[in-house]
Motif scaffolding. Sequence first.
Motif, short mmCIF file in Angstrom:
data_model
loop_
_atom_site.label_atom_id
_atom_site.label_comp_id
_atom_site.label_asym_id
_atom_site.label_seq_id
_atom_site.Cartn_x
_atom_site.Cartn_y
_atom_site.Cartn_z
N ARG A 184 0.85 -1.18 0.00
CA ARG A 184 0.00 0.00 0.00
C ARG A 184 0.89 1.23 0.00
NH1 ARG A 184 -5.03 -0.30 4.15
NH2 ARG A 184 -5.44 1.69 3.13
N THR A 185 0.27 2.39 -0.19
CA THR A 185 1.02 3.64 -0.25
C THR A 185 1.65 3.92 1.10
OG1 THR A 185 -0.53 4.47 -1.90
CG2 THR A 185 0.95 6.07 -0.86
N ASN A 237 10.13 3.23 1.20
CA ASN A 237 9.07 2.45 1.87
C ASN A 237 9.62 1.74 3.11
OD1 ASN A 237 7.40 3.27 -0.16
ND2 ASN A 237 7.16 1.26 -1.10
#
Length: 121
Positions: A27-28, A76
């Motif tokens: 996911r973002t 991330n």
Amino acid sequence: QVQLVESGGGLVQAGGSLRLSCAASGRTFSRAAMGWFRQAPGKEREFVADISRSDIAYYSDSVKDRFTISRDNAKNAVYLQMNSLRVEDTAVYYCAAKWGDIDRLRQYDYWGQGTQVTVSS
């Protein structure tokens, strides 16, 4: 689906340092609040630190001024720099994520598998 993979654990002498990493996918990442928790043998899992989507960091009293949480949205990843380690910091450390605001109950939706940190005297 969301995956969190921790790394960087190991054995260190008291007073030493370690840096944990958590790589997130699925996911973002920039929209996630990220946290670190730990669980020592025979004890309940406890909150260590977390960082909001807007880069505000929070710490438990037991690690404040020794540990630093940070995030790199381009990679991330979230990190936990642990300095002045103590024997009582020995635990399995878990990365956690939630797509929302940090709440005072420290409720998170996704968890990594954990990485062992052992501090020897």
